[in-house]
Scaffold this motif. Structure first.
Motif, PDB file in Angstrom:
ATOM      1  N   THR A  93      -5.941  11.115  10.900  1.00  0.00           N
ATOM      2  CA  THR A  93      -5.266  10.454   9.570  1.00  0.00           C
ATOM      3  C   THR A  93      -4.600   8.998  10.032  1.00  0.00           C
ATOM      4  O   THR A  93      -3.915   8.992  10.856  1.00  0.00           O
ATOM      5  N   GLY A  94      -4.837   8.017   9.068  1.00  0.00           N
ATOM      6  CA  GLY A  94      -4.473   6.824   9.279  1.00  0.00           C
ATOM      7  C   GLY A  94      -5.105   5.798  10.257  1.00  0.00           C
ATOM      8  O   GLY A  94      -4.899   4.743  10.663  1.00  0.00           O
ATOM      9  N   ALA A  95      -6.129   6.446  10.770  1.00  0.00           N
ATOM     10  CA  ALA A  95      -7.115   5.777  11.913  1.00  0.00           C
ATOM     11  C   ALA A  95      -7.546   4.482  11.168  1.00  0.00           C
ATOM     12  O   ALA A  95      -7.627   3.475  12.009  1.00  0.00           O
ATOM     13  N   GLY A  96      -7.965   4.597   9.989  1.00  0.00           N
ATOM     14  CA  GLY A  96      -8.385   3.259   9.335  1.00  0.00           C
ATOM     15  C   GLY A  96      -7.491   2.270   9.268  1.00  0.00           C
ATOM     16  O   GLY A  96      -7.660   1.014   9.165  1.00  0.00           O
ATOM     17  N   ASP A  97      -6.257   2.723   8.886  1.00  0.00           N
ATOM     18  CA  ASP A  97      -5.145   1.817   8.391  1.00  0.00           C
ATOM     19  C   ASP A  97      -4.809   1.197   9.815  1.00  0.00           C
ATOM     20  O   ASP A  97      -4.331   0.004   9.794  1.00  0.00           O
ATOM     21  N   THR A  98      -4.818   1.802  10.716  1.00  0.00           N
ATOM     22  CA  THR A  98      -4.359   1.346  12.249  1.00  0.00           C
ATOM     23  C   THR A  98      -5.277   0.460  12.601  1.00  0.00           C
ATOM     24  O   THR A  98      -4.783  -0.561  13.088  1.00  0.00           O
ATOM     25  N   GLY A 141       0.722  -1.133   0.015  1.00  0.00           N
ATOM     26  CA  GLY A 141      -0.045  -0.055  -0.001  1.00  0.00           C
ATOM     27  C   GLY A 141       0.857   1.106   0.084  1.00  0.00           C
ATOM     28  O   GLY A 141       1.995   1.177  -0.170  1.00  0.00           O
ATOM     29  N   SER A 142       0.304   2.565   0.245  1.00  0.00           N
ATOM     30  CA  SER A 142       1.111   3.838   0.142  1.00  0.00           C
ATOM     31  C   SER A 142       2.036   3.783   1.185  1.00  0.00           C
ATOM     32  O   SER A 142       1.880   3.412   2.307  1.00  0.00           O
ATOM     33  N   ILE A 143       3.107   4.134   0.715  1.00  0.00           N
ATOM     34  CA  ILE A 143       4.113   4.582   1.884  1.00  0.00           C
ATOM     35  C   ILE A 143       4.385   6.027   1.458  1.00  0.00           C
ATOM     36  O   ILE A 143       4.591   6.392   0.425  1.00  0.00           O
ATOM     37  N   GLY A 199       3.880   8.964   6.457  1.00  0.00           N
ATOM     38  CA  GLY A 199       2.312   8.493   6.367  1.00  0.00           C
ATOM     39  C   GLY A 199       2.139   7.511   5.415  1.00  0.00           C
ATOM     40  O   GLY A 199       3.301   6.739   5.148  1.00  0.00           O
ATOM     41  N   GLY A 200       1.037   7.181   5.117  1.00  0.00           N
ATOM     42  CA  GLY A 200       0.755   5.944   4.157  1.00  0.00           C
ATOM     43  C   GLY A 200       0.235   4.848   4.752  1.00  0.00           C
ATOM     44  O   GLY A 200       0.530   4.588   5.930  1.00  0.00           O
ATOM     45  N   ALA A 201      -0.851   4.492   3.928  1.00  0.00           N
ATOM     46  CA  ALA A 201      -1.917   3.422   4.713  1.00  0.00           C
ATOM     47  C   ALA A 201      -0.832   2.189   4.929  1.00  0.00           C
ATOM     48  O   ALA A 201      -1.059   1.576   6.052  1.00  0.00           O
ATOM     49  N   PHE A 205       4.696  10.543   2.234  1.00  0.00           N
ATOM     50  CA  PHE A 205       4.625  11.793   3.008  1.00  0.00           C
ATOM     51  C   PHE A 205       3.304  12.641   2.959  1.00  0.00           C
ATOM     52  O   PHE A 205       2.527  12.656   2.129  1.00  0.00           O
ATOM     53  N   ASP A 206       2.946  12.895   4.378  1.00  0.00           N
ATOM     54  CA  ASP A 206       1.456  13.657   4.331  1.00  0.00           C
ATOM     55  C   ASP A 206       1.546  14.837   4.878  1.00  0.00           C
ATOM     56  O   ASP A 206       2.416  15.085   5.898  1.00  0.00           O
ATOM     57  N   THR A 207       0.731  15.861   4.253  1.00  0.00           N
ATOM     58  CA  THR A 207       1.052  17.267   4.832  1.00  0.00           C
ATOM     59  C   THR A 207      -0.580  17.265   5.336  1.00  0.00           C
ATOM     60  O   THR A 207      -1.731  16.979   4.719  1.00  0.00           O
TER      61      THR A 207
HETATM   62  P1  AMP Z   1      -6.930   6.745   6.643  1.00  0.00           P
HETATM   63  O1  AMP Z   1      -6.803   7.951   7.101  1.00  0.00           O
HETATM   64  O2  AMP Z   1      -6.938   5.566   6.947  1.00  0.00           O
HETATM   65  O3  AMP Z   1      -7.948   6.886   5.632  1.00  0.00           O
HETATM   66  O4  AMP Z   1      -5.600   6.916   5.716  1.00  0.00           O
HETATM   67  C1  AMP Z   1      -4.919   8.263   5.491  1.00  0.00           C
HETATM   68  C2  AMP Z   1      -3.558   7.600   4.753  1.00  0.00           C
HETATM   69  O5  AMP Z   1      -3.701   7.075   3.512  1.00  0.00           O
HETATM   70  C3  AMP Z   1      -2.513   8.707   4.952  1.00  0.00           C
HETATM   71  O6  AMP Z   1      -1.577   8.460   5.573  1.00  0.00           O
HETATM   72  C4  AMP Z   1      -2.167   9.058   3.015  1.00  0.00           C
HETATM   73  O7  AMP Z   1      -0.974   8.869   2.713  1.00  0.00           O
HETATM   74  C5  AMP Z   1      -3.004   7.583   2.579  1.00  0.00           C
HETATM   75  N1  AMP Z   1      -3.510   8.011   1.097  1.00  0.00           N
HETATM   76  C6  AMP Z   1      -4.047   9.087   1.058  1.00  0.00           C
HETATM   77  N2  AMP Z   1      -4.844   8.981  -0.173  1.00  0.00           N
HETATM   78  C7  AMP Z   1      -4.418   7.912  -0.617  1.00  0.00           C
HETATM   79  C8  AMP Z   1      -4.734   7.298  -1.976  1.00  0.00           C
HETATM   80  N3  AMP Z   1      -5.398   7.735  -2.994  1.00  0.00           N
HETATM   81  N4  AMP Z   1      -3.950   6.075  -2.139  1.00  0.00           N
HETATM   82  C9  AMP Z   1      -3.383   5.469  -1.171  1.00  0.00           C
HETATM   83  N5  AMP Z   1      -3.160   5.951   0.252  1.00  0.00           N
HETATM   84  C10 AMP Z   1      -3.703   7.297   0.170  1.00  0.00           C
END
Ligand code: AMP
Length: 320
Positions: free
Chosen positions: A240-245, A7-9, A26-28, A11-13
């Motif tokens: 941010t990232g709560a869903g992935d966590t 999945g994504s790795i 950041g990144g999923a 940088f998040d602003t």
């Molecule tokens: P979440 O808050 O769980 O939806 O995930 C936020 C994370 O998803 C952030 O760290 C982003 O870097 C990543 N993200 C945002 N948009 C995308 C996308 N289109 N594809 C993959 N990862 C993304």
């Protein structure tokens, strides 16, 4: 059972009503890996650019995550996401998404990642999710997350990706958008009816997890329904990232029970751990809180969540 995640790795602003961070890690796949690392071995797969430093890699290696599947693309730029939250943190606007090295990325799982029994397809272009799934045809448990962007621009590919997994983890609004069904249960039932075409990997999803932000999450299977509220917090700084966590907690808990059947009982406990992991994530920006998290804090909060959600159905003669 070792877990492979792609999945994504990134940088998040991020800007929330409580502050902002520029180009934080950041990144999923990163958020997932850190959470899942509390339960089992995690192998993370994905590309980064030369702007991704050792400092970012070390956040993962400090938690024992195997980063040998992270490919550094010379001259490339790491995936970048820029988001801003509304005052109650329930609404989020994406201001910029730059795929960078994910454009043209052809996932090739290294040997160690191919040996995993558990696979998490974190949020990324669904074609990539499918390519990775095809490389782990015998995985025992495969889960997937996605987002509205891919439903908007790559729905058919996303549906095909979902047909190849056991567990679908989506926000409730995304489930409705994906299926065109306004009712959550109806939407989940629709997803549960999808099956892969003959010869394609997978059995079709047998469980759907609907994430409902600050209201918690629901687990829907063909036979059952289970829901938990979010762990109540007075201070939420950055969702941010709560869903992935959450996904890292859920999938990690399943992976840590290799001999057990995927019973309703096991999945309920997995939901509780997922809920607790996500609650820590939102207390600070990005990965900041999870980086400092200790196993005993997770265990204590799971116990509190159990006490909060337990009630006894004492018999009472009700009036007609
Ligand atoms: P979440 O808050 O769980 O939806 O995930 C936020 C994370 O998803 C952030 O760290 C982003 O870097 C990543 N993200 C945002 N948009 C995308 C996308 N289109 N594809 C993959 N990862 C993304």
């Amino acid at each position: 059972m070792p877990i492979t995640v792609v999945g994504s790795i990134a940088f998040d602003t991020v800007k929330t009503p409580f502050g902002e961070r520029e180009r934080m890690l950041g990144g999923a796949a990163v958020h997932f890996s850190l959470a899942a690392s509390f339960f089992d071995d995690v192998r993370v797969v994905g590309p980064v650019g030369d702007d991704f430093g050792d400092e970012q890699i070390e956040v993962m290696t400090r938690r024992g995550v195997d980063v040998s599947g992270i490919e550094r693309v010379a001259g490339g730029k790491t995936f970048f996401w820029h988001g801003e939250y509304g005052w109650d943190l329930n609404s989020r606007e994406t201001l910029d998404t730059q795929l960078g090295v994910f454009e043209g990325f052809q996932p090739k799982l290294p040997g160690s990642a191919r040996a995993s029994d558990v696979l998490f397809l974190a949020n990324i272009q669904p074609d990539l999710q499918r390519e990775v799934r095809a490389q782990l045809p015998d995985a025992r448990f495969v889960a997937l997350d996605s987002m509205n962007l891919w439903i908007d621009i790559a729905r058919d590919s996303l549906v095909a990706a979902i047909e190849g997994v056991d567990c679908v983890i989506l926000n409730d609004a995304e489930l409705r958008q994906l299926t065109g069904k306004p009712n959550l249960l109806g939407a989940a039932r629709e997803v549960l009816s999808w099956k892969p075409p003959a010869g394609a990997p997978g059995r079709g999803p047998s469980m759907v997890v609907a994430k409902q932000g600050e209201y918690g999450a629901a687990l829907i299977t063909p036979e059952s329904f289970f829901a938990l509220p979010a762990y109540p917090l007075e201070t939420v700084i950055d969702p941010t990232g709560a869903g992935d966590t959450f996904a890292g907690g859920l999938v990690g808990y399943v992976a840590a029970h290799p001999g057990e059947e995927l019973s309703d009982e096991l999945m309920r406990r997995a939901m509780a751990h997922a809920t607790v992991l996500a609650s820590f994530n939102v207390e600070e920006f990005g990965t900041e809180r999870i980086e400092r998290l200790e196993a005993r804090e997770i265990a204590a909060r799971v116990e509190q969540l159990q006490a909060m959600t337990h009630f006894s159905a004492a018999p009472l003669a009700l009036r007609d």
